[in-house]
Design a protein around this motif. Structure first.
Motif, PDB file in Angstrom:
ATOM      1  N   GLY A 103      -5.454  78.135 104.247  1.00 22.41           N
ATOM      2  CA  GLY A 103      -5.021  77.094 103.323  1.00 22.41           C
ATOM      3  C   GLY A 103      -5.816  75.806 103.453  1.00 22.41           C
ATOM      4  O   GLY A 103      -5.814  74.982 102.527  1.00 22.41           O
ATOM      5  N   PHE A 104      -6.501  75.608 104.571  1.00 23.07           N
ATOM      6  CA  PHE A 104      -7.311  74.403 104.777  1.00 23.07           C
ATOM      7  C   PHE A 104      -8.792  74.649 104.488  1.00 23.07           C
ATOM      8  O   PHE A 104      -9.639  73.863 104.902  1.00 23.07           O
ATOM      9  CB  PHE A 104      -7.151  73.907 106.222  1.00 23.07           C
ATOM     10  N   THR A 105      -9.118  75.732 103.791  1.00 24.49           N
ATOM     11  CA  THR A 105     -10.498  76.042 103.428  1.00 24.49           C
ATOM     12  C   THR A 105     -10.607  76.201 101.915  1.00 24.49           C
ATOM     13  O   THR A 105      -9.628  76.029 101.186  1.00 24.49           O
ATOM     14  CB  THR A 105     -10.972  77.339 104.121  1.00 24.49           C
ATOM     15  N   ASN A 106     -11.796  76.561 101.446  1.00 25.94           N
ATOM     16  CA  ASN A 106     -12.011  76.851 100.022  1.00 25.94           C
ATOM     17  C   ASN A 106     -12.191  78.355  99.796  1.00 25.94           C
ATOM     18  O   ASN A 106     -12.840  78.773  98.832  1.00 25.94           O
ATOM     19  CB  ASN A 106     -13.237  76.096  99.505  1.00 25.94           C
ATOM     20  N   TYR A 107     -11.609  79.168 100.659  1.00 28.12           N
ATOM     21  CA  TYR A 107     -11.793  80.620 100.637  1.00 28.12           C
ATOM     22  C   TYR A 107     -11.309  81.197  99.304  1.00 28.12           C
ATOM     23  O   TYR A 107     -10.139  81.055  98.931  1.00 28.12           O
ATOM     24  CB  TYR A 107     -11.011  81.230 101.798  1.00 28.12           C
ATOM     25  N   SER A 108     -12.227  81.832  98.569  1.00 31.47           N
ATOM     26  CA  SER A 108     -11.898  82.415  97.264  1.00 31.47           C
ATOM     27  C   SER A 108     -12.908  83.505  96.954  1.00 31.47           C
ATOM     28  O   SER A 108     -13.781  83.820  97.774  1.00 31.47           O
ATOM     29  CB  SER A 108     -11.921  81.339  96.171  1.00 31.47           C
ATOM     30  N   ALA A 109     -12.791  84.088  95.769  1.00 33.65           N
ATOM     31  CA  ALA A 109     -13.716  85.162  95.384  1.00 33.65           C
ATOM     32  C   ALA A 109     -15.151  84.663  95.290  1.00 33.65           C
ATOM     33  O   ALA A 109     -16.093  85.436  95.475  1.00 33.65           O
ATOM     34  CB  ALA A 109     -13.286  85.767  94.047  1.00 33.65           C
ATOM     35  N   THR A 110     -15.334  83.374  95.024  1.00 34.03           N
ATOM     36  CA  THR A 110     -16.686  82.815  94.935  1.00 34.03           C
ATOM     37  C   THR A 110     -17.158  82.225  96.257  1.00 34.03           C
ATOM     38  O   THR A 110     -18.322  81.832  96.370  1.00 34.03           O
ATOM     39  CB  THR A 110     -16.736  81.721  93.850  1.00 34.03           C
ATOM     40  N   ASN A 111     -16.279  82.099  97.221  1.00 36.77           N
ATOM     41  CA  ASN A 111     -16.623  81.517  98.527  1.00 36.77           C
ATOM     42  C   ASN A 111     -16.097  82.406  99.640  1.00 36.77           C
ATOM     43  O   ASN A 111     -15.296  81.982 100.483  1.00 36.77           O
ATOM     44  CB  ASN A 111     -16.042  80.106  98.665  1.00 36.77           C
ATOM     45  N   LEU A 112     -16.564  83.652  99.652  1.00 36.52           N
ATOM     46  CA  LEU A 112     -16.084  84.634 100.619  1.00 36.52           C
ATOM     47  C   LEU A 112     -16.882  84.634 101.919  1.00 36.52           C
ATOM     48  O   LEU A 112     -16.346  84.929 102.981  1.00 36.52           O
ATOM     49  CB  LEU A 112     -16.127  86.048 100.013  1.00 36.52           C
ATOM     50  N   LEU A 113     -18.163  84.322 101.849  1.00 35.72           N
ATOM     51  CA  LEU A 113     -19.061  84.514 102.973  1.00 35.72           C
ATOM     52  C   LEU A 113     -19.156  83.257 103.828  1.00 35.72           C
ATOM     53  O   LEU A 113     -18.763  82.160 103.419  1.00 35.72           O
ATOM     54  CB  LEU A 113     -20.455  84.899 102.462  1.00 35.72           C
ATOM     55  N   SER A 114     -19.677  83.440 105.040  1.00 33.41           N
ATOM     56  CA  SER A 114     -19.966  82.295 105.892  1.00 33.41           C
ATOM     57  C   SER A 114     -21.295  81.671 105.466  1.00 33.41           C
ATOM     58  O   SER A 114     -22.067  82.257 104.697  1.00 33.41           O
ATOM     59  CB  SER A 114     -20.039  82.730 107.354  1.00 33.41           C
ATOM     60  N   PHE A 115     -21.577  80.471 105.983  1.00 30.31           N
ATOM     61  CA  PHE A 115     -22.820  79.786 105.632  1.00 30.31           C
ATOM     62  C   PHE A 115     -24.035  80.606 106.063  1.00 30.31           C
ATOM     63  O   PHE A 115     -25.015  80.718 105.330  1.00 30.31           O
ATOM     64  CB  PHE A 115     -22.854  78.403 106.291  1.00 30.31           C
ATOM     65  N   GLU A 116     -23.971  81.202 107.263  1.00 29.00           N
ATOM     66  CA  GLU A 116     -25.101  81.999 107.755  1.00 29.00           C
ATOM     67  C   GLU A 116     -25.324  83.221 106.875  1.00 29.00           C
ATOM     68  O   GLU A 116     -26.469  83.603 106.593  1.00 29.00           O
ATOM     69  CB  GLU A 116     -24.860  82.427 109.195  1.00 29.00           C
ATOM     70  N   GLN A 117     -24.243  83.863 106.419  1.00 27.89           N
ATOM     71  CA  GLN A 117     -24.384  85.038 105.561  1.00 27.89           C
ATOM     72  C   GLN A 117     -24.988  84.663 104.204  1.00 27.89           C
ATOM     73  O   GLN A 117     -25.826  85.399 103.666  1.00 27.89           O
ATOM     74  CB  GLN A 117     -23.022  85.705 105.372  1.00 27.89           C
ATOM     75  N   VAL A 118     -24.584  83.540 103.650  1.00 30.88           N
ATOM     76  CA  VAL A 118     -25.132  83.102 102.362  1.00 30.88           C
ATOM     77  C   VAL A 118     -26.605  82.748 102.514  1.00 30.88           C
ATOM     78  O   VAL A 118     -27.441  83.099 101.671  1.00 30.88           O
ATOM     79  CB  VAL A 118     -24.333  81.898 101.822  1.00 30.88           C
ATOM     80  N   GLN A 119     -26.938  82.059 103.605  1.00 30.38           N
ATOM     81  CA  GLN A 119     -28.334  81.709 103.845  1.00 30.38           C
ATOM     82  C   GLN A 119     -29.183  82.963 104.001  1.00 30.38           C
ATOM     83  O   GLN A 119     -30.293  83.065 103.438  1.00 30.38           O
ATOM     84  CB  GLN A 119     -28.434  80.843 105.098  1.00 30.38           C
ATOM     85  N   ARG A 120     -28.665  83.949 104.728  1.00 23.81           N
ATOM     86  CA  ARG A 120     -29.401  85.198 104.908  1.00 23.81           C
ATOM     87  C   ARG A 120     -29.548  85.938 103.575  1.00 23.81           C
ATOM     88  O   ARG A 120     -30.588  86.556 103.303  1.00 23.81           O
ATOM     89  CB  ARG A 120     -28.662  86.072 105.925  1.00 23.81           C
ATOM     90  N   TYR A 121     -28.509  85.877 102.739  1.00 17.66           N
ATOM     91  CA  TYR A 121     -28.571  86.520 101.421  1.00 17.66           C
ATOM     92  C   TYR A 121     -29.704  85.930 100.583  1.00 17.66           C
ATOM     93  O   TYR A 121     -30.491  86.661  99.975  1.00 17.66           O
ATOM     94  CB  TYR A 121     -27.240  86.355 100.707  1.00 17.66           C
ATOM     95  N   HIS A 122     -29.811  84.617 100.546  1.00 17.25           N
ATOM     96  CA  HIS A 122     -30.863  83.974  99.748  1.00 17.25           C
ATOM     97  C   HIS A 122     -32.256  84.271 100.319  1.00 17.25           C
ATOM     98  O   HIS A 122     -33.204  84.501  99.557  1.00 17.25           O
ATOM     99  CB  HIS A 122     -30.636  82.464  99.701  1.00 17.25           C
TER     100      HIS A 122
END
Length: 521
Positions: A103-122
């Protein structure tokens, strides 16, 4: 003397056996403890390696408590309640804390991954920067797999054996086909099975270009789309546009402020709770659903108790015959699975073909819109839930009525008391105290009666103007479920915030009811 010596010698072999039993028991005890801890620590390390920090911490806590309870002699009595304690930690406390944390995060269908996972994806994104060449996969004479690449006019080349771990920094140098003897090419299905492995290899072509797998039949000169900068930003190698990591929104954004999917999870503070309480398109439906949820739970308890008490009183009447038959028939709705009864009622209340509307049309010429009108839909839900819940209250009241001394009713009859006086001054005062905890439990159950709403109305009809999926017959639990799993955005963080508020409200109301009813806890 000889006889005594002989008896001592005969008895002496038995002595080690008597002393070895505690040693064996202690050895077995420590072996089991060591094996349990070894397996638990292996699981913790595996969870930590998968970046499941919360679950790894949970494993450490459960294992640590188990070790303390089963080793410390002072905690001997607690080992018998440890399974219940472990179950409470794993299935109640941890999910609750985990939900509150979401509840204290922005966790949603568009924000599922961690920062490291998103960086690795790009960084793994590539683009076609040259020609494409056909390839095939062949075993050589030693049985090792090699790629055969046909580069057209440049010639046909073969890769070194595909063994070990692929390294992007060390591309495989292609060799002329004449340098290696290859067997027949493997079929396409085996290439498909090894696709994830083949995608990791990088080949250096005849002119120095880097080749990667491109589809299932070709390799091509591809280049990484993004390059990581020293400050953590990404540089688009084709357009030289910089992507900056916005920790506020949880997205990489370009120079125009546009978000580049996918997003990553970030700490959002109290924003989700603030949205529930301050944003009109969320607050108004939430308050409407909250009032309806409290009314639904309270009225259900009231109606089921009233109906159950009346029927139980009738079954206690001496003039009524065939009590065994009536008891079975009245308790029968309790024996039928609830989801079957709910689906039957959904068909009975069908606006066009339901038997209830057909009967009302033939008698009074009306066809109520049970599923379209909010008031009728709520009335229908209360009727169905009263039918499903009264057998439980009937059973409770039947048992408690039999415990009331008959002398009290005889004395009241001599004083000229009416049946209403008996109900208000004898029956209810003696019933309400033992019934209070059960009524509170029934209230809490109906406060979260997800199955009834989902199967009967699915929350409809919808509330006009709500930005989240909300219906006039939704309870808070079904409202939360729809936000988390049925909304196009699947806002898990907002749903977790609402679930936290539900927990606080239900817990507070249960505590208040217990205090008002003076029930010891």
């Amino acid at each position: 003397m000889t006889i005594m010596n002989l008896s001592a010698e005969l008895a002496s072999p038995a002595m080690p056996k008597s002393f070895s039993l505690p040693v064996l028991r202690k050895t077995l005890h420590w072996s089991v403890w060591g094996l349990f801890n070894a397996l638990a620590l292996y699981l913790v390390v595996a969870l930590y390696a998968q970046q499941q920090i919360a679950f790894a911490l949970l494993g450490l806590v459960v294992t640590g408590i188990a070790s303390y309870v089963f080793i410390n002699k002072k905690a001997y009595a607690h080992r018998y309640i440890y399974p219940a304690l472990a179950g409470m930690l794993v299935f109640v406390i941890f999910p609750l804390l985990y939900t509150v944390g979401i509840g204290f995060t922005n966790y949603s269908a568009t924000n599922l991954l961690s920062f490291e996972q998103v960086q690795r994806y790009h960084l793994n994104q590539t683009y076609l920067a040259g020609e494409r060449f056909a390839f095939s996969l062949h075993p050589d004479q030693a049985g090792e797999l090699r790629l055969r690449v046909d580069q057209g006019e440049q010639g046909v080349f073969v890769s070194p054996p595909l063994q070990g771990d692929p390294l992007v920094s060390e591309p495989l140098e292609l060799l002329p086909e004449s340098a290696v003897s290859l067997a027949e090419a493997l079929p396409l299905r085996e290439v498909i099975q090894r696709r994830s492995e083949l995608e990791q290899w990088v080949l250096r072509g005849a002119e120095g270009e880097l080749l990667r797998l491109y589809g299932l039949r070709e390799v091509a000169a591809v280049k990484p789309l993004y390059r990581l900068l020293d400050n953590g930003d990404l540089l688009n190698t084709r357009s030289n546009e910089r992507l900056e990591a916005d920790q506020g929104s949880g997205f990489y954004v370009d120079s125009h402020g546009s978000k580049v999917a996918p997003g990553f999870t970030v700490y959002a503070g109290w924003s989700n709770f603030a949205r529930v309480l301050s944003e009109p398109s969320i607050r108004d439906p939430f308050l409407e659903i909250f009032v309806w949820t409290v009314a639904f739970a309270g009225l259900t308890v009231l109606f089921t108790l009233a109906l159950g008490l009346v029927l139980a009183s009738l079954l206690q009447w001496d003039l009524v015959g065939g009590k065994a038959f009536y008891r079975v028939m009245l308790i029968l709705p309790y024996a039928v699975p609830a989801f079957i009864s709910i689906l039957v009622f959904r068909g009975l209340f069908n606006q066009n073909f339901g038997e209830i509307n057909l009967m009302l049309d033939s008698l009074f010429g009306v066809r109520p819109d049970w599923f379209s009108d909010p008031t009728l839909a709520r009335s229908m839900i209360l009727l169905v839930n009263t039918w499903l819940g009264y057998p439980y209250m009937l059973l409770l009241c039947m048992g408690l009525l039999q415990a009331i001394p008959r002398d009290l009713y005889e004395a009241s009859a001599m004083d000229g008391a009416t049946p209403l006086d008996n109900l208000l001054k004898i029956t209810l005062p003696l019933l309400i105290k033992p019934l209070a905890p059960l009524l509170i439990a029934s209230f809490a159950f109906n406060f979260n009666n997800f199955v009834l709403i989902t199967l009967l109305t699915r929350g409809g009809p919808d509330i006009i103007g709500a930005t989240t999926p909300a219906g006039t017959t939704d309870l808070l639990v079904s409202y939360t479920y729809r936000i988390a799993f049925q909304d196009s955005g699947q806002n898990f963080a907002l749903a977790a915030a609402i679930a936290t508020l539900i927990f606080l409200v239900v817990g507070g109301m249960a505590w208040l009811n217990l205090k008002l009813s003076k029930v010891k806890v």
